[in-house]
Design an enzyme around this catalytic site. Structure first.
Site, PDB file in Angstrom:
ATOM      1  N   LYS A 129       0.190   4.227  -0.408  1.00  0.00           N
ATOM      2  CA  LYS A 129      -0.400   5.404   0.266  1.00  0.00           C
ATOM      3  C   LYS A 129      -0.320   6.507  -0.653  1.00  0.00           C
ATOM      4  CE  LYS A 129      -0.025   3.256   4.446  1.00  0.00           C
ATOM      5  NZ  LYS A 129       0.091   3.395   6.208  1.00  0.00           N
TER       6      LYS A 129
ATOM      7  N   GLU B  17      -6.824   4.727   7.627  1.00  0.00           N
ATOM      8  CA  GLU B  17      -6.650   6.192   7.264  1.00  0.00           C
ATOM      9  C   GLU B  17      -7.838   6.876   6.532  1.00  0.00           C
ATOM     10  OE1 GLU B  17      -2.841   5.749   5.247  1.00  0.00           O
ATOM     11  OE2 GLU B  17      -2.041   5.069   7.270  1.00  0.00           O
TER      12      GLU B  17
ATOM     13  N   ASN C  15       0.838  -1.139   0.008  1.00  0.00           N
ATOM     14  CA  ASN C  15      -0.028   0.083   0.037  1.00  0.00           C
ATOM     15  C   ASN C  15       1.011   1.191  -0.048  1.00  0.00           C
ATOM     16  OD1 ASN C  15      -1.927   1.925   0.609  1.00  0.00           O
ATOM     17  ND2 ASN C  15      -2.326   1.420   2.807  1.00  0.00           N
TER      18      ASN C  15
ATOM     19  N   SER D 138       3.370  -2.189  10.304  1.00  0.00           N
ATOM     20  CA  SER D 138       4.513  -2.233  10.425  1.00  0.00           C
ATOM     21  C   SER D 138       5.126  -3.536  10.236  1.00  0.00           C
ATOM     22  CB  SER D 138       4.934  -1.706  11.808  1.00  0.00           C
ATOM     23  OG  SER D 138       4.588  -0.392  12.116  1.00  0.00           O
TER      24      SER D 138
ATOM     25  N   GLY E 259       2.245   2.290  10.762  1.00  0.00           N
ATOM     26  CA  GLY E 259       3.069   3.450  10.320  1.00  0.00           C
ATOM     27  C   GLY E 259       3.803   3.989  11.602  1.00  0.00           C
TER      28      GLY E 259
ATOM     29  N   HIS F 295      -9.511   1.395   4.528  1.00  0.00           N
ATOM     30  CA  HIS F 295      -8.429   1.556   5.236  1.00  0.00           C
ATOM     31  C   HIS F 295      -8.557   2.546   6.391  1.00  0.00           C
ATOM     32  CE1 HIS F 295      -4.357   2.670   6.378  1.00  0.00           C
ATOM     33  NE2 HIS F 295      -3.758   1.694   5.674  1.00  0.00           N
TER      34      HIS F 295
ATOM     35  N   GLU G 167      -5.732  -4.781  10.222  1.00  0.00           N
ATOM     36  CA  GLU G 167      -4.813  -3.918  10.548  1.00  0.00           C
ATOM     37  C   GLU G 167      -4.948  -3.290  11.966  1.00  0.00           C
ATOM     38  OE1 GLU G 167      -2.625  -2.734   6.753  1.00  0.00           O
ATOM     39  OE2 GLU G 167      -4.132  -1.487   7.034  1.00  0.00           O
TER      40      GLU G 167
END
Ligand code: PGA
Length: 256
Positions: free
Chosen positions: A15, A101, A13, A217, A177, A99, A171
């Site tokens: 991003k 985010e 991904n 991560s 991150g 996701h 996730e």
């Protein structure tokens, strides 16, 4: 992983990283090492603006190109949005849905994820549906409830014959991150609970065939241990998918 029943899928991904020129260069750099891949599927979910170059650069390799989001309407007055048909015509095979985010910064909900999953499937795209708890939810010991709710709502009315095309990505938000990875046991435990939930919804046979990834991560160092969990069937990888050597090392771990 359990290759007997389901595919291992390693997905990057990217991003909001890489211009179209940079995307082409990174895929060219990745290709030689990724050609060693025997057992797993590989996907790179790139920004919309990179799709054309990425599809071209990946041609002739085993890398499939994915998108990171899409709208659930077919067309219309939705400034700045992109439809499933638009992605499909560009050569996209997978699309990340929900996701964290997107949920956190762009107001995505389980209900909008449900609409998107159904529309993606109808267009012939494979959704990578994300779920996962916040740190507070983990500390309050409601991880399983949170993840089950996300999955049940996002998959409502998804037909049994379509479910094997859906990929689930677990996730934990606190691991994305942050450099804090879930332990292999934590990842394995939740991925197994997700499969239990899928079994309740679709039966044992279907649940056994669904790819459930871990994300947060994941990197060249911890991938093998995470993938050794029987219910962790791959990874959704952010930071480490932006470096050819790191991504290739994760793919290698999936091919052991
Ligand atoms: P990370 O991101 O690997 O950089 O933690 C994972 C993701 O957000 O999908």
């Amino acid at each position: 992983m359990n290759r007997r029943y389901r595919k291992t899928i390693i997905a990057g991904n990217w991003k909001m990283n890489k211009t179209p020129t940079e995307a082409k260069a990174l895929i060219e750099e990745m290709k030689p090492a990724l050609s060693r891949c025997k057992w797993c599927e590989m996907v790179l979910c790139v920004p919309f603006t990179d799709i054309q170059n990425a599809v071209k650069a990946a041609r002739g390799s085993k890398i499939a190109i994915g998108a990171q989001n899409m709208h659930f309407e077919k067309s219309g007055a939705f400034t700045g949005e992109v439809s499933a048909d638009m992605l499909k015509e560009m050569g996209v095979k997978f699309v990340i849905i929900g996701h964290s985010e997107r949920r956190q910064y762009f107001g995505e909900t389980d209900i909008s994820c449900n609409k998107k999953v159904k529309v993606a499937l109808a267009a012939g795209l494979r959704p990578i549906l994300c779920c996962g708890e916040t740190l507070e939810e983990r500390e309050q010991d409601v991880t399983m409830e949170v993840v089950r709710k996300q999955i049940k709502i996002a998959l409502r009315d998804v037909a049994a014959e379509d479910i094997k095309k859906v990929v689930i990505a677990y996730e934990p938000i606190w691991a994305i991150g942050t450099g804090k990875t879930a332990t292999a046991e934590q990842a394995g435990e939740v991925c197994s609970a997700i499969r239990d939930c899928l079994r309740e919804l679709y039966g044992a046979r279907a649940a056994r065939a669904i790819t459930v990834q871990y994300g947060g991560s994941m990197n060249a160092k911890n991938a093998a241990e995470l993938l050794a969990q029987p219910d962790v069937d791959g990874g959704l990888i952010g930071g480490a998918s932006l470096k050819a050597a790191d991504f290739a090392a994760i793919v290698d771990a999936a091919n052991q």
